[in-house]
Design a protein around this motif. Structure first.
Motif, mmCIF file in Angstrom:
data_model
loop_
_atom_site.group_PDB
_atom_site.id
_atom_site.type_symbol
_atom_site.label_atom_id
_atom_site.label_comp_id
_atom_site.label_asym_id
_atom_site.label_seq_id
_atom_site.Cartn_x
_atom_site.Cartn_y
_atom_site.Cartn_z
ATOM 1 N N SER A 109 -24.490 -34.006 114.138
ATOM 2 C CA SER A 109 -24.927 -32.513 113.917
ATOM 3 C C SER A 109 -24.997 -32.061 112.611
ATOM 4 O O SER A 109 -24.113 -32.595 111.723
ATOM 5 C CB SER A 109 -23.796 -31.425 114.882
ATOM 6 O OG SER A 109 -23.737 -31.888 116.214
ATOM 7 N N MET A 110 -25.739 -31.340 112.456
ATOM 8 C CA MET A 110 -25.710 -30.602 110.939
ATOM 9 C C MET A 110 -26.626 -29.450 111.095
ATOM 10 O O MET A 110 -27.370 -28.990 112.085
ATOM 11 C CB MET A 110 -26.407 -31.633 109.847
ATOM 12 C CG MET A 110 -27.796 -31.693 110.004
ATOM 13 S SD MET A 110 -28.254 -32.620 108.471
ATOM 14 C CE MET A 110 -30.176 -32.753 108.702
ATOM 15 N N THR A 111 -26.202 -28.517 109.939
ATOM 16 C CA THR A 111 -26.985 -27.055 109.748
ATOM 17 C C THR A 111 -28.007 -27.214 108.750
ATOM 18 O O THR A 111 -27.329 -27.434 107.521
ATOM 19 C CB THR A 111 -26.167 -26.051 109.747
ATOM 20 O OG1 THR A 111 -25.519 -25.905 111.081
ATOM 21 C CG2 THR A 111 -27.005 -24.959 110.025
ATOM 22 N N VAL A 112 -29.076 -26.780 108.544
ATOM 23 C CA VAL A 112 -29.596 -26.540 107.454
ATOM 24 C C VAL A 112 -30.157 -25.236 107.008
ATOM 25 O O VAL A 112 -30.851 -24.632 107.770
ATOM 26 C CB VAL A 112 -31.145 -27.537 107.404
ATOM 27 C CG1 VAL A 112 -31.829 -27.430 106.108
ATOM 28 C CG2 VAL A 112 -30.714 -29.000 107.768
ATOM 29 N N PRO A 113 -29.460 -24.537 106.108
ATOM 30 C CA PRO A 113 -29.872 -23.233 105.988
ATOM 31 C C PRO A 113 -31.136 -23.119 105.155
ATOM 32 O O PRO A 113 -31.682 -24.090 104.680
ATOM 33 C CB PRO A 113 -28.865 -22.624 105.088
ATOM 34 C CG PRO A 113 -27.862 -23.798 105.003
ATOM 35 C CD PRO A 113 -28.199 -24.987 105.278
ATOM 36 N N ASP A 114 -31.795 -21.789 105.261
ATOM 37 C CA ASP A 114 -33.291 -21.795 104.601
ATOM 38 C C ASP A 114 -33.041 -21.664 103.334
ATOM 39 O O ASP A 114 -32.050 -21.483 102.793
ATOM 40 C CB ASP A 114 -33.914 -20.411 105.178
ATOM 41 C CG ASP A 114 -34.272 -20.210 106.580
ATOM 42 O OD1 ASP A 114 -34.317 -21.234 106.955
ATOM 43 O OD2 ASP A 114 -34.583 -19.152 107.126
ATOM 44 N N ASN A 115 -34.075 -22.526 102.622
ATOM 45 C CA ASN A 115 -34.327 -22.462 101.255
ATOM 46 C C ASN A 115 -33.280 -23.286 100.611
ATOM 47 O O ASN A 115 -33.018 -23.345 99.314
ATOM 48 C CB ASN A 115 -34.141 -20.980 100.310
ATOM 49 C CG ASN A 115 -35.306 -20.134 100.803
ATOM 50 O OD1 ASN A 115 -36.154 -20.500 101.486
ATOM 51 N ND2 ASN A 115 -35.296 -19.038 100.425
ATOM 52 N N GLU A 116 -32.697 -24.235 101.278
ATOM 53 C CA GLU A 116 -31.613 -25.157 100.574
ATOM 54 C C GLU A 116 -32.198 -26.628 100.939
ATOM 55 O O GLU A 116 -33.148 -26.752 101.479
ATOM 56 C CB GLU A 116 -30.477 -25.057 101.422
ATOM 57 C CG GLU A 116 -29.615 -23.703 101.011
ATOM 58 C CD GLU A 116 -27.992 -23.876 101.483
ATOM 59 O OE1 GLU A 116 -27.358 -24.757 101.772
ATOM 60 O OE2 GLU A 116 -27.465 -22.851 101.109
ATOM 61 N N ILE A 117 -31.449 -27.276 100.088
ATOM 62 C CA ILE A 117 -31.584 -28.749 99.931
ATOM 63 C C ILE A 117 -30.636 -29.376 100.597
ATOM 64 O O ILE A 117 -29.652 -29.368 100.110
ATOM 65 C CB ILE A 117 -32.006 -29.330 98.621
ATOM 66 C CG1 ILE A 117 -33.287 -28.490 97.775
ATOM 67 C CG2 ILE A 117 -32.174 -30.716 98.660
ATOM 68 C CD1 ILE A 117 -33.265 -28.997 96.312
ATOM 69 N N ILE A 118 -30.808 -30.243 101.506
ATOM 70 C CA ILE A 118 -29.841 -30.976 102.424
ATOM 71 C C ILE A 118 -30.156 -32.384 101.976
ATOM 72 O O ILE A 118 -31.267 -32.949 102.237
ATOM 73 C CB ILE A 118 -29.837 -30.725 103.697
ATOM 74 C CG1 ILE A 118 -29.520 -29.334 104.245
ATOM 75 C CG2 ILE A 118 -28.668 -31.635 104.368
ATOM 76 C CD1 ILE A 118 -28.230 -28.496 103.630
ATOM 77 N N SER A 119 -29.197 -33.171 101.533
ATOM 78 C CA SER A 119 -29.120 -34.506 101.314
ATOM 79 C C SER A 119 -28.740 -35.473 102.276
ATOM 80 O O SER A 119 -27.390 -35.087 102.745
ATOM 81 C CB SER A 119 -28.693 -35.182 99.884
ATOM 82 O OG SER A 119 -29.760 -34.989 99.034
ATOM 83 N N ILE A 120 -29.124 -36.248 102.989
ATOM 84 C CA ILE A 120 -28.652 -37.362 103.865
ATOM 85 C C ILE A 120 -28.524 -38.561 103.488
ATOM 86 O O ILE A 120 -29.283 -39.603 102.834
ATOM 87 C CB ILE A 120 -29.350 -37.516 105.413
ATOM 88 C CG1 ILE A 120 -29.470 -36.075 105.947
ATOM 89 C CG2 ILE A 120 -28.537 -38.445 106.222
ATOM 90 C CD1 ILE A 120 -30.414 -36.016 106.987
ATOM 91 N N VAL A 121 -27.094 -38.923 103.058
ATOM 92 C CA VAL A 121 -26.954 -40.320 102.217
ATOM 93 C C VAL A 121 -26.150 -41.279 103.166
ATOM 94 O O VAL A 121 -25.578 -40.630 104.204
ATOM 95 C CB VAL A 121 -26.058 -40.070 101.038
ATOM 96 C CG1 VAL A 121 -26.740 -39.139 100.117
ATOM 97 C CG2 VAL A 121 -24.801 -39.411 101.322
ATOM 98 N N GLY A 122 -26.083 -42.226 102.600
ATOM 99 C CA GLY A 122 -25.325 -43.310 103.460
ATOM 100 C C GLY A 122 -26.064 -44.910 103.183
ATOM 101 O O GLY A 122 -27.002 -45.101 102.808
#
Lengths: 215, 212
Positions: free
Chosen positions: B21-34
């Motif tokens: 699960s994850m939430t991406v707010p507007d105008n943000e940058i979300i990085s998915i790492v691993g």
């Protein structure tokens, strides 16, 4: 090899060449689109469609074209499918060449990276749009050399129509050679075939050049 | 706001994603790492609609959203692939205007006008008539970004944006992603590069391999 003799036999050779050209032209016109369709069918999700098309290709590539010509003209009338000589030749040639073209195009489709389909899909393109604008143009470019080989072969394969009594270029040469007891007509036949393949080679090269704007 | 809840995905008996699960707010940058094999790319492909999750729900602005059904002119998700997947038979400009003309139904002239500013801002104006094979890696990536942005997606996703590039270009891409954020674009960036992720992201989400 007098010029008078050449000018005497040339009209009959040219009329034979005209038959060769007609068979060549209509086979290309019929077999190329049919080959594309069959190659797309080979990628169908329905197994029976793939099996039927693979059987067709096996049959066409697995037996001599000469035999297929005889079968269409002499054999099919037994089941009440009667063709005149010229249409019989076209039917046999188109179905035979379409099988080879289908295999060539199948290879071309396999060569297209899955990423091209995905790139188009995430832009919202439909599958049909993707085929038309992205995939087919790249397939066509990649198969030109292989299709070219078959095209050149076809020029010469057309001489097989003698077996159902059609008067093509080689037959015209044979007739003259036997009648006048000389090899000159056959020499001329060779020259005419070379000219025909020269035109094809030139056409194929131009097509390759046309598509060389990208890699 | 884009939300994913309880996403599960199994390939050939091997579970790749479990209750993600994850939430991406507007105008943000979300990085998915691993690390590789952790399921980052699978996750991105689920968001892009290229894979169907076995279970889970997506919400876009509070509405149920199915990425696999995300078709045509209403398409919400844009993607910049790792190796860009540009169309080699089309010029840079054609790559970018293809979807606006075919999918949105703009006239070629309109589409070219509409993307000219976007192309200029990404430094692509001079290469508009060139073909992908003539471009550098960085230019190809900017074409891929412009091509995705031309469809005005709600969210722009990147798969490993630094991996196909020269190391010196890493910071340039980071700058570009931050610039796009200034223009109000929501972005999801999948990367194995922790430092890169920390530098650009508002939020870093870590995924780890399951049962390995």
């Amino acid at each position: 090899m007098s010029l008078t003799y050449i000018s005497e036999i040339l009209p009959s050779l040219l009329s034979g060449a005209w038959m060769t050209i007609r068979i060549f032209f209509w086979t290309i016109v019929g077999a190329l689109p049919l080959g594309v369709l069959v190659s797309m069918g080979l990628r169908s999700r329905w197994q029976p469609v793939r099996a039927a098309l693979n059987f067709y290709i096996w049959l066409m590539r697995g037996t001599p074209l000469l035999l297929q010509l005889m079968f269409v003209f002499y054999g099919l009338p037994d089941i009440h499918i009667v063709f005149a000589r010229y249409p019989a030749a076209l039917v046999a040639f188109i179905f035979n060449y379409a099988a080879y073209f289908a295999e060539i195009f199948r290879g071309g489709f396999t060569g297209i990276n899955q990423g091209q389909y995905e790139g188009a899909r995430v832009l919202g393109l439909t599958y049909g749009q993707t085929l038309r604008r992205i995939v087919l143009p790249q397939v066509v470019k990649s198969v030109i050399p292989a299709v070219g080989n078959e095209v050149i072969n076809l020029v010469k394969d057309s001489s097989l129509v003698y077996v159902i009594g059609l008067g093509d270029l080689l037959r015209a040469g044979n007739v003259a050679a036997a009648r006048d007891v000389t090899l000159v007509p056959l020499l001329l036949v060779g020259v005419i075939y070379l000219l025909l393949t020269l035109v094809c080679t030139y056409g194929l090269r131009s097509l390759e050049r046309h598509y060389s704007y990208y890699r | 706001m884009f939300e994913m809840k309880g996403i599960n995905k199994t390939f050939a008996g091997r579970q790749i994603l479990k209750d993600f699960s994850m939430t991406v707010p507007d105008n943000e940058i979300i990085s998915i790492v691993g690390p590789s094999g952790a399921g980052k790319t699978t996750l991105l492909r689920c968001i892009a609609g290229l894979e169907t999750p076995d279970a889970g729900t997506f919400l876009l602005n509070g509405q149920a959203f199915n990425p696999v059904e995300d078709h045509g002119r209403e398409r919400k998700i844009g993607v910049v692939f790792q190796d860009f997947n540009l169309f080699p038979n089309l010029s840079v400009e054609e790559n970018i205007t293809l979807a606006p003309t075919l999918v949105t139904g703009q006239k070629p002239v309109e589409a070219r006008q509409a993307v000219s500013e976007l192309m200029a801002s990404l430094g692509l104006a001079q290469v508009a008539k060139q073909y992908p094979y003539q471009l550098s890696g960085g230019q190809k990536q900017r074409v891929a970004i412009a091509r995705a942005l031309a469809m005005q997606p709600e969210i722009l996703c990147y798969d490993e944006p630094t991996s196909a590039l020269d190391p010196t270009l890493r910071d340039t891409v980071g700058q570009l992603i931050l610039e796009l954020k200034q223009r109000g674009i929501t972005q999801i960036v999948v990367t194995h590069d922790q430092d890169f992720a920390q530098n650009i992201a508002d939020q870093v989400v870590t995924v780890s391999p399951l049962g390995a």
